[in-house]
Write a protein that holds these residues in place. Sequence first.
Motif, PDB file in Angstrom:
ATOM      1  N   UNK A 113      -2.480  11.845   0.104  1.00 44.55           N
ATOM      2  CA  UNK A 113      -1.480  10.796  -0.115  1.00 44.55           C
ATOM      3  C   UNK A 113      -0.238  11.052   0.729  1.00 44.55           C
ATOM      4  N   UNK A 114       0.223  12.296   0.762  1.00 46.90           N
ATOM      5  CA  UNK A 114       1.402  12.646   1.561  1.00 46.90           C
ATOM      6  C   UNK A 114       1.154  12.405   3.050  1.00 46.90           C
ATOM      7  N   UNK A 169       0.860   7.083  -6.528  1.00 51.90           N
ATOM      8  CA  UNK A 169      -0.298   7.956  -6.750  1.00 51.90           C
ATOM      9  C   UNK A 169       0.081   9.409  -6.495  1.00 51.90           C
ATOM     10  N   UNK A 170       0.792   9.669  -5.397  1.00 51.93           N
ATOM     11  CA  UNK A 170       1.206  11.038  -5.067  1.00 51.93           C
ATOM     12  C   UNK A 170       2.072  11.627  -6.180  1.00 51.93           C
ATOM     13  N   UNK A 174       0.823  -1.213   0.000  1.00 56.64           N
ATOM     14  CA  UNK A 174       0.000   0.000   0.000  1.00 56.64           C
ATOM     15  C   UNK A 174       0.859   1.264   0.000  1.00 56.64           C
ATOM     16  N   UNK A 175       1.957   1.250   0.743  1.00 60.88           N
ATOM     17  CA  UNK A 175       2.815   2.442   0.796  1.00 60.88           C
ATOM     18  C   UNK A 175       3.393   2.771  -0.574  1.00 60.88           C
ATOM     19  N   UNK A 221      -5.656  18.478  -3.239  1.00 56.25           N
ATOM     20  CA  UNK A 221      -6.184  17.819  -2.042  1.00 56.25           C
ATOM     21  C   UNK A 221      -5.814  16.335  -2.042  1.00 56.25           C
ATOM     22  N   UNK A 222      -5.862  15.716  -3.201  1.00 56.55           N
ATOM     23  CA  UNK A 222      -5.478  14.311  -3.319  1.00 56.55           C
ATOM     24  C   UNK A 222      -4.008  14.121  -2.962  1.00 56.55           C
TER      25      UNK A 222
END
Length: 79
Positions: A66-67, A36-37, A29-30, A61-62
């Motif tokens: 993510x961050x 994605x980020x 997941x990480x 915002x996304x």
Amino acid sequence: MARPGKKRARAASGVRGGSRNEEPGEGGADEAVAFIAEQVAVLRKLAERHKLDVLHYLLGMTKLEADEHLRLRSKRKLS
């Protein structure tokens, strides 16, 4: 075409252990969140260049989400 109200059966993946959403050879997941980020940052710049203000905002915002997810996961790993 499936009938309304009926769910299709999922095929068994044959993979035991690990995350249920993880395919063999994929990162966890990480790694997915980091990817994605990174991609969202590129898309955000594209939206800004074309003056797509709402998309620019939403992608920002996304990126923040993510961050934050990565920051909290790394903080837990240090404990």
